[in-house]
Design a protein around this motif. Structure first.
Motif, PDB file in Angstrom:
ATOM      1  N   UNK A  67       0.832  -1.205   0.000  1.00  0.00           N
ATOM      2  CA  UNK A  67       0.000   0.000   0.000  1.00  0.00           C
ATOM      3  C   UNK A  67       0.873   1.263   0.000  1.00  0.00           C
ATOM      4  N   UNK A  68       1.993   1.188  -0.701  1.00  0.00           N
ATOM      5  CA  UNK A  68       2.874   2.355  -0.777  1.00  0.00           C
ATOM      6  C   UNK A  68       3.287   2.803   0.618  1.00  0.00           C
ATOM      7  N   UNK A  69       3.308   4.112   0.842  1.00  0.00           N
ATOM      8  CA  UNK A  69       3.736   4.617   2.149  1.00  0.00           C
ATOM      9  C   UNK A  69       2.571   4.497   3.136  1.00  0.00           C
ATOM     10  N   UNK A  87      -3.881   1.088   4.987  1.00  0.00           N
ATOM     11  CA  UNK A  87      -3.168   1.964   4.047  1.00  0.00           C
ATOM     12  C   UNK A  87      -3.843   3.320   3.892  1.00  0.00           C
ATOM     13  N   UNK A  88      -3.220   4.169   3.088  1.00  0.00           N
ATOM     14  CA  UNK A  88      -3.709   5.542   2.909  1.00  0.00           C
ATOM     15  C   UNK A  88      -4.826   5.602   1.865  1.00  0.00           C
ATOM     16  N   UNK A 116      -3.667   7.585  12.166  1.00  0.00           N
ATOM     17  CA  UNK A 116      -3.028   8.297  11.064  1.00  0.00           C
ATOM     18  C   UNK A 116      -3.574   7.744   9.752  1.00  0.00           C
ATOM     19  N   UNK A 117      -3.682   8.644   8.756  1.00  0.00           N
ATOM     20  CA  UNK A 117      -4.396   8.261   7.540  1.00  0.00           C
ATOM     21  C   UNK A 117      -3.709   7.131   6.765  1.00  0.00           C
ATOM     22  N   UNK A 122      -7.772   3.168   4.434  1.00  0.00           N
ATOM     23  CA  UNK A 122      -8.250   1.935   3.803  1.00  0.00           C
ATOM     24  C   UNK A 122      -9.212   1.165   4.691  1.00  0.00           C
ATOM     25  N   UNK A 123      -9.058   1.315   6.006  1.00  0.00           N
ATOM     26  CA  UNK A 123      -9.965   0.649   6.946  1.00  0.00           C
ATOM     27  C   UNK A 123     -11.386   1.170   6.738  1.00  0.00           C
ATOM     28  N   UNK A 124     -11.486   2.478   6.533  1.00  0.00           N
ATOM     29  CA  UNK A 124     -12.819   3.071   6.329  1.00  0.00           C
ATOM     30  C   UNK A 124     -13.439   2.509   5.057  1.00  0.00           C
TER      31      UNK A 124
END
Ligand SMILES: [Zn+2]
Ligand SMILES: [Zn+2]
Length: 418
Positions: A67-69, A87-88, A116-117, A122-124
């Motif tokens: 998921x990248x950063x 993830x973001x 933190x985003x 991704x959880x949302x």
């Protein structure tokens, strides 16, 4: 090294072990050790690579998503599923489609390490798209971001009241269990330090995943003598040097470390000093920035990785300086089929959006920007960051030269990305 060979093997070995163990369970008898030895000779002759994932398997599978950063891990055993962070926002749709591809319809647990985003967004997405029985998360300590509001709303709409489990609480997950190992208490000013961490256990195997746990939090866990020893360790805070202290790594004593971060990210994750310490431990290194999704499968005795360990010990800073940014998968698909799959995903708009990290597109200006420093936690923020309000007056100062702030050893807040 010996222990490593015994407990962690690679490629398709597991499936043969599993087959033999199943035969043993079906009446062949014999003790576990002999089976392991027998397995070895068969394993070594086994050249075929079976899929590392099967819904019929009794194995415990942990997938560290690319998921990248950010961070996101999917855990599976029998018909149970757990997501740890998502993830973001750029990866939210990707995470949802990844879970659907794996056949996830309902999650037993969603664990949110902190708000933190790069962990929560991704959880949302997942909570909105799939059913979930239980959400585990730190208490709300004044998280007034938009994404936190979306998280609360998603939980409310699903009728989920998040649990705030305390240190030492345990939960069962199929034939496995997991225990809360961090934080020592939810009382830190820094949201990263409050990261809810778990130690997942199946038979003799264990995985430690603690979000963006910081050095101050690590110190407190060591002080409290929390049992951290684990076979596989998801490096804290994407391999940041403000986490993953040598002492902590020694306590975990992992045989494999997985670093989840974006390639050439502007934070410099993973840090050279952390990579060196991992090397010193003799642990295998796996990294999502260079290898994409990392899959680890435990049969309760052995952990098998689907990938070979990474031999690339370049830090995030080195990769960035070498101009390597973007997704590993995009640059070097492992197989033709995978390459085609990526193309397909991109065409469907499901693939991860690449390269567009906030920090990459933000211009830092000419030194006019004011930053708020926390002299206690050594973090710096934008004046508009919600974290600024909770900084005690005596620990607060402000400066304008970002490069100089970094030089003084301050780390950018992960919430406002100053
Ligand atoms: Zn993070
Ligand atoms: Zn964080």
């Amino acid at each position: 090294m010996q222990l490593q060979r015994k407990k962690i093997s690679r490629l398709g070995i597991l499936w043969f072990s599993f087959l033999l163990m199943s035969l043993a369970v079906c009446g062949c008898g014999g003790n576990g050790q002999t089976q392991q030895q027998e397995n070895k000779s068969v394993e070594e002759e086994a050249g075929t690579k079976e899929p590392a994932f099967s819904t019929e398997s009794e194995a415990l599978t942990v997938l560290f998503l690319d998921v990248g950063q950010g961070s996101s891990a999917l855990v599976h055993q029998k018909d149970s599923w757990m997501l740890i962070d998502g993830g973001d926002r750029e990866y939210s749709a990707y995470v949802v489609s990844f879970l659907k591809q794996q056949g996830v319809k309902r999650l037993d647990y969603v664990v949110v390490s902190h708000y933190d985003s790069d962990h929560l967004s991704g959880v949302v997405g997942v909570l909105n798209a799939l059913e979930c029985d239980q959400v585990l998360a730190p208490p709300d300590l004044g998280s007034d971001t938009k994404i936190f509001a979306s998280f609360e709303k998603a939980c409310e709409e699903k009728g989920i009241v998040p649990l705030n489990p305390k240190l030492g609480e345990t939960f069962s997950f199929a034939d496995s269990s997991f225990r809360v190992v961090s934080p020592a208490a939810y009382e830190y000013e820094d949201s990263n330090s409050n990261s809810l961490g778990i130690r997942l256990e199946y038979g003799d195997n264990s995985f430690l995943i603690c979000g963006d746990c910081t050095e101050e939090s690590e110190q407190d866990l060591l002080y409290q003598k929390v049992d951290l020893k684990s076979d596989v360790f998801a490096a804290n805070h994407h391999g940041s040097r403000y986490s993953n202290s040598e002492e902590f790594l020694q306590a975990v004593a992992p045989e494999a470390v997985v670093v989840s971060c974006g390639i050439g990210n502007s934070y410099g994750h993973p840090d050279a000093s952390v990579l060196l310490n991992i090397q010193k431990l003799g642990a295998d290194l796996y990294r999502t920035d260079l290898q994409g999704v990392i899959t680890a499968v435990s049969d309760g005795t052995q952990i098998t990785f689907e990938q070979e360990p990474s031999m690339d010990y370049r830090s995030g800073t080195e990769l960035r300086e070498a101009g390597e940014t973007g997704s590993a998968k995009e640059q070097t698909p492992e197989t033709e089929a995978e390459g085609a799959e990526n193309e397909e995903q991109k065409a469907n708009g499901q693939g991860p959006e690449l390269e567009l990290y906030d920090d990459d597109v933000r211009s830092y200006g000419s030194g006019e920007q004011e930053y708020v420093l926390n002299t206690n936690t050594k973090k710096f923020h934008l004046p508009t960051c919600s974290g600024v309000q909770s900084i005690k007056e005596e620990n607060r100062s402000s400066q304008t030269d970002r490069a100089s702030i970094l030089q003084q050893g301050y780390a950018p807040c992960q919430r406002c990305n100053p």
